[in-house]
Design an enzyme around this catalytic site. Structure first.
Site, PDB file in Angstrom:
ATOM      1  N   LYS A 116       0.811  -1.215   0.000  1.00 42.51           N
ATOM      2  CA  LYS A 116       0.000   0.000   0.000  1.00 42.51           C
ATOM      3  C   LYS A 116       0.850   1.273   0.000  1.00 42.51           C
ATOM      4  CE  LYS A 116      -3.831  -2.137   2.555  1.00 42.51           C
ATOM      5  NZ  LYS A 116      -4.858  -2.432   1.567  1.00 42.51           N
ATOM      6  N   GLU A 200      -2.693   6.858   8.346  1.00 49.61           N
ATOM      7  CA  GLU A 200      -3.543   7.509   7.357  1.00 49.61           C
ATOM      8  C   GLU A 200      -4.664   8.229   8.073  1.00 49.61           C
ATOM      9  OE1 GLU A 200      -3.938   5.215   3.460  1.00 49.61           O
ATOM     10  OE2 GLU A 200      -5.953   5.117   4.274  1.00 49.61           O
ATOM     11  N   ARG A 292      -6.447  -8.534  -9.195  1.00 51.72           N
ATOM     12  CA  ARG A 292      -7.085  -9.842  -9.408  1.00 51.72           C
ATOM     13  C   ARG A 292      -8.520  -9.651  -9.836  1.00 51.72           C
ATOM     14  NH1 ARG A 292     -10.293  -9.374  -4.818  1.00 51.72           N
ATOM     15  NH2 ARG A 292      -9.194  -8.347  -3.129  1.00 51.72           N
TER      16      ARG A 292
HETATM   17  P1  ADP Z   1     -12.945  -7.997  -2.911  1.00 50.99           P
HETATM   18  O1  ADP Z   1     -12.687  -6.575  -3.140  1.00 50.99           O
HETATM   19  O2  ADP Z   1     -12.656  -8.874  -4.067  1.00 50.99           O
HETATM   20  O3  ADP Z   1     -14.300  -8.168  -2.422  1.00 50.99           O
HETATM   21  P2  ADP Z   1     -11.989  -8.784  -0.307  1.00 50.99           P
HETATM   22  O4  ADP Z   1     -11.088  -7.858   0.409  1.00 50.99           O
HETATM   23  O5  ADP Z   1     -13.354  -8.925   0.204  1.00 50.99           O
HETATM   24  O6  ADP Z   1     -11.906  -8.364  -1.826  1.00 50.99           O
HETATM   25  O7  ADP Z   1     -11.338 -10.199  -0.376  1.00 50.99           O
HETATM   26  C1  ADP Z   1     -11.770 -11.113  -1.313  1.00 50.99           C
HETATM   27  C2  ADP Z   1     -11.613 -12.519  -0.799  1.00 50.99           C
HETATM   28  O8  ADP Z   1     -10.233 -12.807  -0.745  1.00 50.99           O
HETATM   29  C3  ADP Z   1     -12.161 -12.755   0.581  1.00 50.99           C
HETATM   30  O9  ADP Z   1     -13.469 -13.218   0.567  1.00 50.99           O
HETATM   31  C4  ADP Z   1     -11.221 -13.818   1.080  1.00 50.99           C
HETATM   32  O10 ADP Z   1     -11.596 -15.074   0.582  1.00 50.99           O
HETATM   33  C5  ADP Z   1      -9.958 -13.521   0.391  1.00 50.99           C
HETATM   34  N1  ADP Z   1      -8.982 -12.779   1.147  1.00 50.99           N
HETATM   35  C6  ADP Z   1      -8.644 -11.497   0.974  1.00 50.99           C
HETATM   36  N2  ADP Z   1      -7.665 -11.149   1.771  1.00 50.99           N
HETATM   37  C7  ADP Z   1      -7.348 -12.237   2.476  1.00 50.99           C
HETATM   38  C8  ADP Z   1      -6.402 -12.505   3.468  1.00 50.99           C
HETATM   39  N3  ADP Z   1      -5.533 -11.592   3.875  1.00 50.99           N
HETATM   40  N4  ADP Z   1      -6.372 -13.738   3.984  1.00 50.99           N
HETATM   41  C9  ADP Z   1      -7.208 -14.676   3.552  1.00 50.99           C
HETATM   42  N5  ADP Z   1      -8.116 -14.480   2.615  1.00 50.99           N
HETATM   43  C10 ADP Z   1      -8.190 -13.279   2.086  1.00 50.99           C
HETATM   44  P1  ADP Z   2      -7.975  -3.948   2.298  1.00 51.44           P
HETATM   45  O1  ADP Z   2      -6.678  -4.188   1.625  1.00 51.44           O
HETATM   46  O2  ADP Z   2      -8.115  -4.674   3.568  1.00 51.44           O
HETATM   47  O3  ADP Z   2      -9.128  -4.099   1.353  1.00 51.44           O
HETATM   48  P2  ADP Z   2      -8.394  -1.075   2.047  1.00 51.44           P
HETATM   49  O4  ADP Z   2      -7.321  -0.059   2.191  1.00 51.44           O
HETATM   50  O5  ADP Z   2      -8.889  -1.350   0.674  1.00 51.44           O
HETATM   51  O6  ADP Z   2      -7.909  -2.403   2.743  1.00 51.44           O
HETATM   52  O7  ADP Z   2      -9.617  -0.631   2.964  1.00 51.44           O
HETATM   53  C1  ADP Z   2     -10.700  -1.482   3.240  1.00 51.44           C
HETATM   54  C2  ADP Z   2     -11.833  -0.680   3.846  1.00 51.44           C
HETATM   55  O8  ADP Z   2     -11.407  -0.018   5.044  1.00 51.44           O
HETATM   56  C3  ADP Z   2     -12.378   0.435   2.958  1.00 51.44           C
HETATM   57  O9  ADP Z   2     -13.360  -0.018   2.060  1.00 51.44           O
HETATM   58  C4  ADP Z   2     -12.956   1.386   4.007  1.00 51.44           C
HETATM   59  O10 ADP Z   2     -14.198   0.947   4.470  1.00 51.44           O
HETATM   60  C5  ADP Z   2     -11.985   1.275   5.151  1.00 51.44           C
HETATM   61  N1  ADP Z   2     -10.916   2.293   5.054  1.00 51.44           N
HETATM   62  C6  ADP Z   2      -9.708   2.170   4.467  1.00 51.44           C
HETATM   63  N2  ADP Z   2      -8.980   3.308   4.555  1.00 51.44           N
HETATM   64  C7  ADP Z   2      -9.746   4.189   5.203  1.00 51.44           C
HETATM   65  C8  ADP Z   2      -9.557   5.550   5.631  1.00 51.44           C
HETATM   66  N3  ADP Z   2      -8.441   6.213   5.402  1.00 51.44           N
HETATM   67  N4  ADP Z   2     -10.574   6.143   6.307  1.00 51.44           N
HETATM   68  C9  ADP Z   2     -11.709   5.489   6.581  1.00 51.44           C
HETATM   69  N5  ADP Z   2     -11.945   4.206   6.216  1.00 51.44           N
HETATM   70  C10 ADP Z   2     -10.990   3.556   5.542  1.00 51.44           C
END
Ligand code: ADP
Ligand code: ADP
Ligand code: MG
Length: 497
Positions: A116, A200, A292
């Site tokens: 990130k 952040e 992905r």
């Molecule tokens: P998307 O944006 O595709 O909805 P998610 O953050 O919900 O992404 O993750 C998609 C899927 O990937 C989850 O339902 C889970 O199966 C898997 N996944 C994502 N991150 C992890 C992780 N750190 N460990 C295990 N499974 C993960």
């Molecule tokens: P991941 O890799 O687990 O998907 P993201 O950075 O995409 O992590 O963030 C996942 C969720 O966490 C976002 O959809 C939002 O709901 C919350 N989030 C992430 N960053 C922020 C932020 N700076 N402020 C508030 N909510 C956040």
């Protein structure tokens, strides 16, 4: 040209990829763990290979074993699905070395997207707005406190390698930050052997809006509209839709252009997703690229008429994306509900075990992607997504009505599901009016409203049905209580994955 694809995944997404393989006349190779001997993806693929024990580390995360099967089966390409190895740059590079066509971006691009901090730095250089925060990894706890005081509390402490909503901590003051920093550092060390945290600004009352992007090896790049994914629990999506109620064509063009810029900045090839947070004044901030196929890709398929897995395969074959941005038309409205095996009232804890019976909804504009069948079971080793219920309608309201009806028709015996929660959300005034935010459940006290809805439902039943409902719910509760080990084990697996 790709003739045989190994699918390094399980569950509904393995079935989804097999489906497109069949349509295209491509052979499919399934892999499976001890736990998945009776799973549908094993039966539906052209060939299937056992790869190890139930624990992901022994099977679906076992890179060497999966490569070995790919080579032995003569697969010329590999589709990683989502989760597991799908965003593991080392694995992508290993595939490249073994001359297996990895259906996804290059290892180099994935490496950038998976970090990130590095990704944010690239975006800032490319003039893609990101959330205010540390400009580099935080050195130590004092550094973190200094940055937090500069940007102002509340802030988020994020692991640069996080995913699936994990590794994100909200802190409100110096004390909380010091406490969280220690725990987060420990976790990061255990998982990755190094500490890599960023600070952040915590944005409030936000929407999560993401853009589907595609880029081929000839340099053509498009976006395939947005998906609004603001309804979440624990920073993980529950309901997604396209279009977003707050995105009109002008905004779509503008942010879509930013998403393409982001893809070009990391030299992204194949399909991916640029995620943004939108604050109330209408400004968008880039948060990350998911390198992905996304869980919620069917929403985009329904409004664009495209098969995104086919598009992934075409791009991996070196073909040009067969349309231009101006050819794409966003048609109607699609909504997806992630049907999870979980207990809403036990802080969404997984609910696992046998599923003696299932009734899958159908009807106009209804699509179900699932691994469920009567007599299957939900494993405690993997994530809780059992099915994706997706509806299409000419308008949001038609799509919503179709979803509401389909939720009523969906019957899953034996495990707790998120279906009742979705019924309450779909009927809520705020959802109907499009007042969405990532804290939707808390903001509108949805769980209290769900409790009321469940009470009403029980009271409307006859005495016999009522007695049966009470006995059933007591039975389910006793099962959860008597098997805490399962949930803990599941959590440990997820944490390790
Ligand atoms: P998307 O944006 O595709 O909805 P998610 O953050 O919900 O992404 O993750 C998609 C899927 O990937 C989850 O339902 C889970 O199966 C898997 N996944 C994502 N991150 C992890 C992780 N750190 N460990 C295990 N499974 C993960
Ligand atoms: P991941 O890799 O687990 O998907 P993201 O950075 O995409 O992590 O963030 C996942 C969720 O966490 C976002 O959809 C939002 O709901 C919350 N989030 C992430 N960053 C922020 C932020 N700076 N402020 C508030 N909510 C956040
Ligand atoms: Mg994300």
């Amino acid at each position: 040209m790709i003739e045989k694809i190994l699918i390094a995944n399980r569950g509904e997404i393995a079935l989804r990829v097999i489906k497109t393989c069949k349509i295209l006349g491509i052979k499919s190779v399934a892999v499976y763990s001890d736990e998945d001997v009776n799973s549908l993806h094993v039966k539906n693929a052209t060939e299937s290979y056992h790869i190890g024990e139930a624990s992901p580390a022994q099977s679906y995360l076992n890179q060497d074993k999966i490569i070995e099967v790919a080579l032995a089966s003569g697969a010329d390409a590999l589709h990683p699905g989502y989760g597991f190895l799908s965003e593991n740059a080392d694995f992508t590079i290993l595939c490249e070395k073994k001359k297996i066509n990895f259906i996804g971006p290059s290892g180099k691009a994935m490496h950038l997207c998976g970090d990130k901090m590095k990704c944010k730095a690239v975006m800032e250089k490319a003039n893609v707005p990101t959330v205010p925060g540390s400009s580099d990894l935080v050195k130590d706890v004092d550094d973190a406190v200094k940055i937090a005081s500069k940007i102002g509390y509340p802030v988020l402490l994020k692991s640069v390698f996080g995913g699936g909503g994990r590794g994100i901590r909200l802190v409100n003051n110096d004390n909380e930050l010091r406490e969280a920093f220690e725990a987060a550092t420990g976790e990061s060390m255990a998982a990755f052997g190094k500490s890599a945290l960023l600070v952040e600004k915590f944005l409030q009352k936000i929407r999560h809006i993401e853009f589907q992007i595609g880029r081929d090896s000839h340099g053509n790049a498009v976006h395939i509209f947005e998906r609004e994914c603001s309804i979440q629990r624990r920073n993980q999506k529950l309901i997604e839709m396209s279009p977003s109620p707050v995105v009109d064509q002008k905004i779509r063009d503008k942010i879509g252009e930013l998403a393409i810029k982001a893809a070009i900045a990391v030299d992204y090839e194949n399909l991916g997703t640029a995620e943004f947070l939108r604050i109330d004044d209408g400004s968008f901030y880039f948060i990350e690229i998911n390198a992905r196929l996304q869980v919620e890709h069917p929403v985009t398929e329904l409004v664009s008429g495209l098969d995104l897995v086919k598009l992934q395969i075409d791009i991996a074959n070196g073909e040009e994306i067969p349309f231009k941005q101006k050819d794409l038309v966003l048609n109607g409205c699609a909504i997806e509900c992630r049907i999870n095996a979980e207990d809403t009232f036990l802080d969404f804890a997984p609910s696992t075990g046998p599923v003696p019976d299932v009734k899958i909804p159908s009807g106009p504009g209804v699509r179900v992607d699932t691994y469920l069948y009567p007599g299957c079971s939900v494993s405690s080793f993997y994530d809780s997504l059992m099915a994706k219920l997706v509806t299409w309608g000419e308008t949001f309201d038609e799509s919503r009505r179709r979803m509401r009806t389909a939720l009523n028709d969906f019957y899953i015996e034996g495990v707790e599901t998120s279906i009742p929660l979705y019924k309450t959300i779909l009927e809520s005034k705020e959802f109907i009016e499009g007042k969405l935010s990532t804290d939707f459940l808390k903001r509108y006290k949805i769980l209290d409203r769900l409790k009321d809805d469940l009470k009403k439902e029980i009271l409307s039943k006859s005495d016999v049905a009522l007695a049966a409902a009470v006995i059933h719910s007591e039975y389910l509760k006793s099962r959860v209580k008597s098997s805490p080990g399962q949930n803990i084990r599941w959590k440990a697996q997820m944490d390790r994955a």
